[in-house]
Design a protein around this motif. Structure first.
Motif, PDB file in Angstrom:
ATOM      1  N   HIS A   1      -0.435  19.090 -17.513  1.00 47.37           N
ATOM      2  CA  HIS A   1      -1.106  17.806 -17.296  1.00 47.37           C
ATOM      3  C   HIS A   1      -1.782  17.811 -15.929  1.00 47.37           C
ATOM      4  CE1 HIS A   1       0.476  15.745 -20.808  1.00 47.37           C
ATOM      5  NE2 HIS A   1       1.702  16.165 -20.506  1.00 47.37           N
ATOM      6  N   LYS A   2      -2.864  17.076 -15.848  1.00 48.27           N
ATOM      7  CA  LYS A   2      -3.450  16.749 -14.556  1.00 48.27           C
ATOM      8  C   LYS A   2      -2.699  15.541 -14.002  1.00 48.27           C
ATOM      9  CE  LYS A   2      -7.005  19.650 -14.300  1.00 48.27           C
ATOM     10  NZ  LYS A   2      -7.171  20.624 -13.196  1.00 48.27           N
ATOM     11  N   VAL A   3      -1.972  15.740 -12.928  1.00 51.76           N
ATOM     12  CA  VAL A   3      -1.169  14.674 -12.332  1.00 51.76           C
ATOM     13  C   VAL A   3      -1.932  14.073 -11.161  1.00 51.76           C
ATOM     14  CG1 VAL A   3       0.974  14.121 -11.113  1.00 51.76           C
ATOM     15  CG2 VAL A   3       1.007  15.701 -13.059  1.00 51.76           C
ATOM     16  N   VAL A   4      -2.231  12.789 -11.275  1.00 54.57           N
ATOM     17  CA  VAL A   4      -2.922  12.079 -10.196  1.00 54.57           C
ATOM     18  C   VAL A   4      -1.859  11.484  -9.271  1.00 54.57           C
ATOM     19  CG1 VAL A   4      -4.530  10.243  -9.604  1.00 54.57           C
ATOM     20  CG2 VAL A   4      -4.860  11.567 -11.710  1.00 54.57           C
ATOM     21  N   VAL A   5      -1.764  12.026  -8.078  1.00 56.47           N
ATOM     22  CA  VAL A   5      -0.829  11.501  -7.076  1.00 56.47           C
ATOM     23  C   VAL A   5      -1.570  10.396  -6.331  1.00 56.47           C
ATOM     24  CG1 VAL A   5       0.594  12.024  -5.071  1.00 56.47           C
ATOM     25  CG2 VAL A   5       0.331  13.715  -6.904  1.00 56.47           C
ATOM     26  N   GLN A   6      -1.216   9.163  -6.634  1.00 59.42           N
ATOM     27  CA  GLN A   6      -1.977   8.022  -6.136  1.00 59.42           C
ATOM     28  C   GLN A   6      -1.038   6.951  -5.612  1.00 59.42           C
ATOM     29  OE1 GLN A   6      -4.371   6.389  -4.633  1.00 59.42           O
ATOM     30  NE2 GLN A   6      -5.915   6.616  -6.250  1.00 59.42           N
ATOM     31  N   ASP A   7      -1.122   6.688  -4.330  1.00 59.94           N
ATOM     32  CA  ASP A   7      -0.440   5.539  -3.718  1.00 59.94           C
ATOM     33  C   ASP A   7      -1.517   4.539  -3.342  1.00 59.94           C
ATOM     34  OD1 ASP A   7       1.964   4.208  -2.311  1.00 59.94           O
ATOM     35  OD2 ASP A   7       0.497   4.388  -0.690  1.00 59.94           O
ATOM     36  N   TRP A   8      -1.514   3.409  -4.038  1.00 57.19           N
ATOM     37  CA  TRP A   8      -2.541   2.393  -3.778  1.00 57.19           C
ATOM     38  C   TRP A   8      -2.273   1.719  -2.434  1.00 57.19           C
ATOM     39  CZ3 TRP A   8      -6.022   3.398  -7.242  1.00 57.19           C
ATOM     40  CH2 TRP A   8      -5.688   3.676  -8.552  1.00 57.19           C
ATOM     41  N   LEU A   9      -3.181   1.866  -1.500  1.00 51.77           N
ATOM     42  CA  LEU A   9      -3.076   1.161  -0.220  1.00 51.77           C
ATOM     43  C   LEU A   9      -3.819  -0.165  -0.354  1.00 51.77           C
ATOM     44  CD1 LEU A   9      -2.289   0.820   2.700  1.00 51.77           C
ATOM     45  CD2 LEU A   9      -4.279   2.215   3.358  1.00 51.77           C
ATOM     46  N   ILE A  10      -3.048  -1.240  -0.406  1.00 47.62           N
ATOM     47  CA  ILE A  10      -3.606  -2.588  -0.544  1.00 47.62           C
ATOM     48  C   ILE A  10      -3.421  -3.304   0.782  1.00 47.62           C
ATOM     49  CG2 ILE A  10      -3.477  -4.773  -1.785  1.00 47.62           C
ATOM     50  CD1 ILE A  10      -2.319  -3.245  -4.165  1.00 47.62           C
ATOM     51  N   VAL A  11      -4.510  -3.665   1.408  1.00 49.41           N
ATOM     52  CA  VAL A  11      -4.497  -4.349   2.701  1.00 49.41           C
ATOM     53  C   VAL A  11      -4.901  -5.799   2.477  1.00 49.41           C
ATOM     54  CG1 VAL A  11      -5.419  -4.391   5.045  1.00 49.41           C
ATOM     55  CG2 VAL A  11      -5.065  -2.197   3.887  1.00 49.41           C
ATOM     56  N   ALA A  12      -4.136  -6.713   3.057  1.00 50.57           N
ATOM     57  CA  ALA A  12      -4.403  -8.145   2.882  1.00 50.57           C
ATOM     58  C   ALA A  12      -4.737  -8.780   4.218  1.00 50.57           C
ATOM     59  CB  ALA A  12      -3.192  -8.835   2.260  1.00 50.57           C
ATOM     60  N   ILE A  13      -5.869  -9.441   4.280  1.00 52.10           N
ATOM     61  CA  ILE A  13      -6.260 -10.183   5.478  1.00 52.10           C
ATOM     62  C   ILE A  13      -6.666 -11.591   5.059  1.00 52.10           C
ATOM     63  CG2 ILE A  13      -6.960  -8.128   6.758  1.00 52.10           C
ATOM     64  CD1 ILE A  13      -9.857  -8.747   6.066  1.00 52.10           C
ATOM     65  N   GLY A  14      -6.631 -12.490   6.028  1.00 58.16           N
ATOM     66  CA  GLY A  14      -7.056 -13.848   5.699  1.00 58.16           C
ATOM     67  C   GLY A  14      -6.318 -14.913   6.465  1.00 58.16           C
ATOM     68  N   ASP A  15      -6.288 -16.118   5.869  1.00 52.45           N
ATOM     69  CA  ASP A  15      -5.766 -17.308   6.516  1.00 52.45           C
ATOM     70  C   ASP A  15      -4.388 -17.646   5.963  1.00 52.45           C
ATOM     71  OD1 ASP A  15      -6.387 -18.165   3.961  1.00 52.45           O
ATOM     72  OD2 ASP A  15      -8.205 -19.221   4.563  1.00 52.45           O
ATOM     73  N   SER A  16      -3.978 -18.911   6.115  1.00 51.31           N
ATOM     74  CA  SER A  16      -2.646 -19.323   5.676  1.00 51.31           C
ATOM     75  C   SER A  16      -2.477 -19.218   4.164  1.00 51.31           C
ATOM     76  CB  SER A  16      -2.364 -20.763   6.139  1.00 51.31           C
ATOM     77  OG  SER A  16      -3.375 -21.654   5.676  1.00 51.31           O
ATOM     78  N   TYR A  17      -3.559 -19.408   3.407  1.00 51.96           N
ATOM     79  CA  TYR A  17      -3.473 -19.245   1.947  1.00 51.96           C
ATOM     80  C   TYR A  17      -3.220 -17.782   1.593  1.00 51.96           C
ATOM     81  CZ  TYR A  17      -4.779 -24.031   0.748  1.00 51.96           C
ATOM     82  OH  TYR A  17      -4.780 -25.392   0.589  1.00 51.96           O
ATOM     83  N   GLY A  18      -3.770 -16.872   2.381  1.00 55.48           N
ATOM     84  CA  GLY A  18      -3.491 -15.461   2.176  1.00 55.48           C
ATOM     85  C   GLY A  18      -2.112 -15.085   2.674  1.00 55.48           C
ATOM     86  N   ALA A  19      -1.697 -15.687   3.786  1.00 52.78           N
ATOM     87  CA  ALA A  19      -0.400 -15.345   4.393  1.00 52.78           C
ATOM     88  C   ALA A  19       0.772 -15.828   3.543  1.00 52.78           C
ATOM     89  CB  ALA A  19      -0.313 -15.938   5.793  1.00 52.78           C
ATOM     90  N   GLY A  20       0.631 -16.991   2.916  1.00 57.91           N
ATOM     91  CA  GLY A  20       1.728 -17.542   2.109  1.00 57.91           C
ATOM     92  C   GLY A  20       2.372 -18.758   2.728  1.00 57.91           C
TER      93      GLY A  20
END
Length: 748
Positions: free
Chosen positions: A147-166
């Motif tokens: 198999h072709k194995v895709v080694v993938q770690d999704w780097l998800i970066v979150a920026i923003g205001d209080s609605y983004g912060a929680g």
């Protein structure tokens, strides 16, 4: 020699010949041989190799067991880039009598295992690897799968205001029953103060008693001793025969005087004459015992006072701690690293951005997620230390370095548009959408009644009134929208910062969300709360709720959508519609109410009109669907988007050295068809002009031999590996399928 049907006489030159077997005998022999080999043949036919793989989760864990989901980057317990990526393999779906499992990566045998599971491999970098499994049977037969194995770690970066912060959904809110606990502490303190006062009163009485007993002993003890001595003198001189004529009369007189003196003292102090006058020794013992008892009683009273004071001190410390807890507020997961310790950011793992990342993590076991949460309450696009341009984007550069960002989640615009001031104005004035807006004095009365419900914390609660805005909400909205529309302070400035500060990032990976609808009840009608209900109504009338939705929220969301279209960002809509029946006044509200904010977060009362945990979860699911569409083209979860490849420019033959052979490889590829293909076309595009032509070979030769310009970024082999400056999928992106000379992901 021919054989006849008969038998010849054997001689030196003859051989025995067998008569040909009948067909029936041959058939029997054939089936007999098949029967003997059936197990081996069945094993060969049923042996089958099959394997699957997974990557360990990196988001959603609590490895330090502090009750908070672990974050990554900066000073957190895991680095953003671990240097290698573990993949766990299982071959338990293979079939047959398997004796061993042989595992190969890119043609190299890396492990042999007896068990079908338990094999893990650390890959040096994200990318595509050819993994093969060969299962070997007990008799040496084998079967393979690749198999072709895709080694993938999704780097998800979150920026923003209080609605983004929680904001409004702290990781650890104030303890349930917190205010009941405070009231209990206050009641216990009242009782402890009473116990202290009682102990002090008893102590004072014990001190007086000791003084009185000591004074009594000091007065009577000498008289009792004199009586004992006079009695002894009388016994010596008078109780003899004949009595001493000289000393006996004196002794008799002395005994009479001592007896009279002690009798007077006993009567004076209300002591029994009948009991003690005839027993002065017993009297002395009794007086000493009284003093000893008084001393013991005094000591006990002193200890009781000390215990009462200690108990009171402990309760006062607990009350101070409770007040401090209320003042400090709920626990927010700020994380570590640049900008991640801001006490006002109020980041929560229950935010929509975090929930979306968690959905991606849980949705595909073959990939993992690294989530970097940088959103900060109060943030705007630009202008402050925690704003996006001046704070959060530089934080990304410091923490992420050159790692590929798979998704940049953005929630911004609300504070730029004046959300906080507009909300305060609509609470404090009536109607807030006029300019000037008249003050709503009735609100002050209701808010003070609301704060009174907090008992000893009422003062801290009411102090929040001091900073409430009293200017027109309409005025603030006009100013805020102008700020967003200004290229120097609005979304255009955000796009400039993203392009100038971050590594190459496709515009589609910038995912910006709209804002929810907080204004309607479960029927979709605008909120119409009783202004006398101070525990539910924030002082906003029905017409004001309608204006907030139709003028402010919709106007803000239109600007978010327009900016996404202009800059080719991914716009996440549907949030406003999804929250239409879950507003501030809804039976199942997704919006934090005034009372909830104070009970959840403490004195700040932060998070009012922000989503609840349920609201954030619903919005996170909407965001995650957009991420899945980008991460898995065509919706195929078995085929994740391939990671961008690091490489050296000017090394098209991928031998790890930039030399004459690379120029020959480019020219041979162009004119001789040798090599027939290039595994990393970007490396051959020496000048990075978006194509491979003769100029690339010429530039390579000029650089090598006459000091011509170096290959374009990420540069030749003397530099660290890097990504193509052209975003994936752009016209300048030629692709780099494989390049094997970059070491680990930490390089470059």
């Amino acid at each position: 020699m021919r054989c006849s049907s008969g038998r010849r006489k054997a001689d030196a030159e003859s051989v025995s010949c067998l008569r040909p077997l009948p067909c029936r005998a041959l058939t029997f022999l054939f089936h007999f041989i098949l029967l003997l080999n059936a197990p081996r043949l069945a094993a060969q036919e049923s042996l089958r190799a099959s394997f699957d793989w997974s990557m360990p989760d990196r988001f959603g864990l609590d490895e330090n067991q502090d009750g908070l989901i672990d974050y990554y980057g900066g000073d957190s317990i895991r680095p953003l880039d671990p240097g290698s990526w573990r993949v766990d393999f299982t071959a338990c779906d293979s079939a047959g009598d398997i004796a061993s499992h042989l595992w190969s990566v890119d043609g190299e045998l890396v492990a042999e295992t007896a068990s079908c599971d338990g094999f893990s491999h650390d890959f040096p970098a994200e990318g595509i690897y050819t993994v093969s499994l060969t299962v070997v049977g007990g008799n040496g037969n084998a079967a393979s799968a690749t198999h072709k194995v895709v080694v993938q770690d999704w780097l998800i970066v979150a920026i923003g205001d209080s609605y983004g912060a929680g904001s409004g959904a702290p990781d650890l809110p104030l303890p349930e029953g917190f205010f009941d606990q405070v009231k209990d502490l206050l009641e216990r303190k009242r009782k402890a103060e009473q116990a202290r006062d009682d102990a002090l009163e008893i102590l004072a009485r014990r001190e007086v008693t000791l003084e009185e007993v000591r004074a009594l002993r000091d007065e009577i003890l000498p008289l009792a001793k004199e009586l004992i001595a006079a009695a002894a003198e009388f016994d010596l001189w008078c109780n003899r025969f004949p009595p001493d004529p000289i000393r006996c009369p004196a002794a008799t007189d002395g005994l009479a005087k001592a007896t009279a003196a002690l009798e007077r003292a006993l009567r004076k102090n209300n002591l029994s004459v009948d009991r003690w006058l005839g027993d002065p020794a017993g009297l002395i013992q009794n007086l000493n015992a009284r003093v000893t008892q008084a001393v013991n009683d005094l000591t006990a009273a002193q200890e009781a006072v000390e215990d009462a004071l200690a108990a009171l001190d402990g309760l006062e410390a607990s009350i101070d701690e409770a007040l401090d807890t209320y003042t400090r507020g709920a626990t927010w997961h700020e994380g570590g690293g640049p900008g991640m310790g801001e006490p006002t950011c109020q980041r929560s793992a229950f935010s929509a951005q975090a929930r979306a990342a968690l959905q991606v993590e849980l949705g595909d076991p073959r990939t993992s997620v690294t989530f970097l949460h940088l959103s900060c309450g109060g943030a705007r696009i630009t202008g402050g230390a925690t704003d996006l341009v001046d704070g959060q984007i530089p934080w990304i550069v410091d923490i992420v370095g050159k790692r590929e960002i798979d998704a940049l989640l953005v929630s911004i615009g609300g504070n730029d548009a004046g959300f906080g001031k507009i909300a305060q104005s609509c609470v404090r004035t009536e109607p807030c959408y006029e300019d000037p807006a008249p003050l709503d004095d009735l609100f002050l009365q209701h808010f003070r009644a609301f704060c009174a419900g907090f008992g000893p914390l009422a003062v801290q609660c009411a102090a929040g009134l001091e900073g409430f805005n009293t200017e027109s909400a309409l005025k603030h909205m006009i100013q805020g929208f102008a700020r967003l529309d200004d290229e120097r302070t609005g979304y255009a400035e955000l796009q400039r910062a993203l392009e100038d500060e971050l590594p190459p990032l496709p515009a589609s990976r910038v995912t910006i969300t709209e804002y929810p609808n907080t204004t309607r009840d479960e029927q979709g009608n605008y909120c119409d709360l009783d202004p006398a209900d101070q525990f539910n109504s924030p002082g906003i009338s029905r017409s004001e709720w309608q204006w907030i939705d139709e003028a402010f929220t919709r106007g803000l969301n239109e600007r978010v959508a327009a900016a996404a279209k202009e800059h080719r960002w991914t716009f996440v809509g549907g949030i406003h519609d999804a929250s239409r029946t879950h507003g501030y006044c809804a039976a199942e509200e997704w919006t934090v109410r005034l009372e909830d904010a104070y009970f959840l977060t403490g004195i700040s009362g932060s998070g009012v009109a922000h989503p609840t945990r349920d609201g954030y979860a619903a919005f996170g699911e909407i965001i995650s669907m957009h991420l899945a569409g980008d991460f898995y083209p065509g919706g195929d979860r078995s085929s994740p988007r391939r990671p961008a490849m690091r490489f050296h420019r000017g090394d098209p033959n991928s031998d790890g050295a930039a030399d004459l052979s690379d120029a020959i490889a480019v020219l041979g590829f162009l004119f001789l068809g040798e090599p027939p293909s290039l595994p990393c076309k970007e490396s051959a595009d020496t000048d990075n002009n978006g194509g491979i032509d003769i100029s690339d070979g010429i530039q390579a030769l000029e650089w090598l031999f006459i000091g011509g310009p170096e290959p374009a970024a990420p540069g030749p082999t003397k530099f660290l590996c890097g990504f193509d400056p052209d975003p994936p999928g752009s016209p300048g992106d030629l692709g780099c399928e494989t390049y094997g000379h970059c070491g680990t992901t930490a390089e470059g």
